[in-house]
Design a protein around this motif. Structure first.
Motif, PDB file in Angstrom:
ATOM      1  N   THR A 204     -21.714  15.565  27.107  1.00 55.61           N
ATOM      2  CA  THR A 204     -21.074  16.781  26.609  1.00 55.61           C
ATOM      3  C   THR A 204     -20.569  16.536  25.205  1.00 55.61           C
ATOM      4  O   THR A 204     -20.038  15.471  24.911  1.00 55.61           O
ATOM      5  N   ASN A 207     -15.358  19.449  22.537  1.00 55.85           N
ATOM      6  CA  ASN A 207     -14.954  20.773  22.996  1.00 55.85           C
ATOM      7  C   ASN A 207     -14.103  21.435  21.927  1.00 55.85           C
ATOM      8  O   ASN A 207     -12.955  21.053  21.707  1.00 55.85           O
ATOM      9  N   ALA A 210     -10.651  23.006  23.190  1.00 56.55           N
ATOM     10  CA  ALA A 210      -9.907  22.121  24.080  1.00 56.55           C
ATOM     11  C   ALA A 210      -8.483  22.610  24.310  1.00 56.55           C
ATOM     12  O   ALA A 210      -7.982  22.607  25.443  1.00 56.55           O
ATOM     13  N   TYR A 227      -6.016  17.333  29.950  1.00 55.61           N
ATOM     14  CA  TYR A 227      -7.473  17.389  30.067  1.00 55.61           C
ATOM     15  C   TYR A 227      -8.047  16.660  28.864  1.00 55.61           C
ATOM     16  O   TYR A 227      -7.534  16.793  27.748  1.00 55.61           O
ATOM     17  N   ILE A 229     -11.656  14.074  27.249  1.00 56.85           N
ATOM     18  CA  ILE A 229     -12.997  13.517  27.377  1.00 56.85           C
ATOM     19  C   ILE A 229     -12.973  12.092  26.834  1.00 56.85           C
ATOM     20  O   ILE A 229     -12.469  11.857  25.734  1.00 56.85           O
ATOM     21  N   SER A 264     -20.099  11.278  27.422  1.00 60.06           N
ATOM     22  CA  SER A 264     -18.755  11.848  27.363  1.00 60.06           C
ATOM     23  C   SER A 264     -18.374  12.298  28.767  1.00 60.06           C
ATOM     24  O   SER A 264     -19.031  13.148  29.348  1.00 60.06           O
ATOM     25  N   ARG A 265     -17.327  11.713  29.306  1.00 59.99           N
ATOM     26  CA  ARG A 265     -16.925  11.993  30.689  1.00 59.99           C
ATOM     27  C   ARG A 265     -15.570  12.701  30.701  1.00 59.99           C
ATOM     28  O   ARG A 265     -14.558  12.120  30.310  1.00 59.99           O
ATOM     29  N   PRO A 266     -15.551  13.955  31.159  1.00 57.56           N
ATOM     30  CA  PRO A 266     -14.279  14.675  31.236  1.00 57.56           C
ATOM     31  C   PRO A 266     -13.364  14.054  32.298  1.00 57.56           C
ATOM     32  O   PRO A 266     -13.820  13.520  33.307  1.00 57.56           O
ATOM     33  N   TRP A 267     -12.074  14.125  32.068  1.00 55.36           N
ATOM     34  CA  TRP A 267     -11.096  13.705  33.055  1.00 55.36           C
ATOM     35  C   TRP A 267      -9.977  14.748  33.116  1.00 55.36           C
ATOM     36  O   TRP A 267      -9.740  15.498  32.183  1.00 55.36           O
ATOM     37  N   GLU A 280     -11.215  11.844  37.938  1.00 53.18           N
ATOM     38  CA  GLU A 280     -12.537  12.238  37.481  1.00 53.18           C
ATOM     39  C   GLU A 280     -12.968  13.508  38.190  1.00 53.18           C
ATOM     40  O   GLU A 280     -12.398  13.907  39.216  1.00 53.18           O
ATOM     41  N   LEU A 281     -14.024  14.137  37.656  1.00 56.74           N
ATOM     42  CA  LEU A 281     -14.419  15.444  38.163  1.00 56.74           C
ATOM     43  C   LEU A 281     -14.835  15.411  39.626  1.00 56.74           C
ATOM     44  O   LEU A 281     -14.583  16.371  40.361  1.00 56.74           O
ATOM     45  N   LEU A 292     -13.824  24.532  35.260  1.00 56.31           N
ATOM     46  CA  LEU A 292     -14.155  23.709  34.105  1.00 56.31           C
ATOM     47  C   LEU A 292     -15.555  24.013  33.575  1.00 56.31           C
ATOM     48  O   LEU A 292     -15.825  23.882  32.381  1.00 56.31           O
TER      49      LEU A 292
END
Length: 426
Positions: A204, A207, A210, A227, A229, A264-267, A280-281, A292
């Protein structure tokens, strides 16, 4: 900005149906706006009434405008979905028309087709309110408007197959008068992905919304405080943690071919007894993941402008959150570019009130129902002359507006009989 959409002979839509977005009540306009069209439209109706078919008709029109030159092989005809419950419909044309307001100028564009070719096509603009023909294509023959370079359009016509839209070819040939409408279909009209859940491990980008997304997450009362990344190098160990089975083997093969890469890992940061805890998602609920996935699309449309189409907006999101998203489009402070939201829903609570005001105004509600011949009809709430402050939710559920399922006693009797049958054999 979409002002009007008309369609005929598409799936369950037999006769012409019109979705009109011009404001019907000046007193219902969002405060401080003079928008030429309503910013929100909600389509309500029973299952299989044709709500998705109306959305699908606009999506089909967009696909024709953007892809007819690629999808239609010479001599192969056209793929369309006509009304199936009347044998005569297959021999009749399907047609699609939009009225748009683009940079202060109104445009009307439409076309009709059969299984073989484009039967008719036209584009008009209305600078200063006066009609100007850009082109017409009756019976497949292009007739340029007086302001057009006829020689150039003749060259475009020569390379336009009978089953390809002339608008598509002219816009791609850099004919400037054709670009505004083509560009609206290309970038100004957007469709949400149905029931999207953000997949884990998908790259990803940054954002741009954000801060707005974090504010929305906090206001949704999900216990979310933060929130973000983070970038993670996806080596073999990381892939083992994320994937398993055949999917793991695919990822390992890609890794071997390209070497380590960053994802890129969203948290999500949740409020806990000892502070904020990152999760984590895959640890989140389906509803949070849906939010999200969907919310950034809403925020991007609000920032950039355009028309956003969402089928079954209530399929994943809580009604209170949906109400809040609708409210963002109603407010010129959060919708400075007059973006539009058009959605379908079964959720009658969206016809009610929030904080003392109607969630949807009287000219923002449409009902979809089928008649006894299986033909979809589109009916505006405004046709019922609703009074200010009227309880639209209660009247809708009571059947005053149509668009609700009717289940007769045979359904109950059939269930009871089935229960008795199982009871006797038990």
């Amino acid at each position: 900005m979409l002002l009007n959409f008309r369609v005929a002979n598409h799936r369950s839509i037999r006769e012409e149906q019109e979705l009109q977005l011009h404001p019907a009540y000046d007193t219902d306009r969002p405060r401080g706006t003079d928008w030429a069209a309503v910013p929100v439209v909600g389509l309500f109706g029973a299952n299989a009434a044709g709500k998705s078919n109306l959305v699908g008709a606009l999506e089909y029109m967009a696909s024709m405008v953007l892809n007819s030159h690629r999808d239609a092989e010479p001599g192969d005809g056209l793929t369309r979905s006509v009304f199936r419950l009347d044998a005569a419909a297959s021999d009749e044309p399907s047609w699609y028309v939009v009225d748009l307001l683009l940079d202060g100028v109104r445009y009307t564009y439409g076309f009709s087709i059969d299984d073989e070719r484009v039967l008719d096509e036209w584009l008009y603009s209305y600078p200063l309110g006066k009609k100007r023909k850009i082109f017409e294509r009756p019976d497949g023959e292009v007739q340029p408007g007086d302001s057009q370079a006829k020689r150039e359009l003749e060259l475009v016509e020569n390379i336009t197959e009978p089953n390809v839209l002339f608008l598509t070819m002219a816009a791609r040939s850099k004919q400037e008068d054709f670009r505004p409408v083509y560009d609206w279909f290309a970038t100004g009209l957007r469709f949400a992905e149905g029931r999207t859940r953000m997949p884990l491990g998908v790259p990803t980008g940054p954002n741009r919304d954000a801060a707005a997304l974090l504010a929305l997450l906090r206001s949704a009362d999900l216990g979310i405080e933060e929130y973000g990344i983070e970038r993670q190098v996806m080596d073999e160990e990381a892939l083992h943690r994320m994937f398993g089975g055949p999917l793991l083997q695919q990822e390992l093969a890609r890794l071997e071919a390209s070497g380590p890469r960053e994802l890129s890992r969203p948290w999500i940061g949740h409020r806990g007894r000892s502070g904020v805890v990152r999760m984590e998602l895959h640890e989140e609920s389906a509803g949070t993941r849906a939010l999200l996935a969907q919310a950034p699309r809403f925020l991007a449309v609000l920032r950039q402008g355009g028309t956003f189409i969402v089928d079954e907006i209530d399929s994943s999101l809580h009604p209170l959150l949906t109400t809040q998203l609708i409210g963002l489009f109603q407010d010129p402070e959060t919708n400075p570019r007059a973006a539009q939201l058009i959605f379908t829903s079964h959720d009658a609570s969206l016809l009610g009130r929030a904080d003392g005001e109607d969630i949807l105004k009287r000219d923002q509600v449409w009902f979809v129902e089928k008649d006894r011949y299986g033909e979809t009809r589109l009916i505006a709430l405004s046709e019922f002359k609703p009074r200010t402050g009227e309880n639209h939710e209660r009247r809708y559920l009571g059947g005053s507006y149509g668009g609700v399922p009717f289940i007769d006693e045979s359904f109950t009797k059939a269930l009871a009989a089935r229960g008795d049958e199982h009871g006797e054999t038990a």
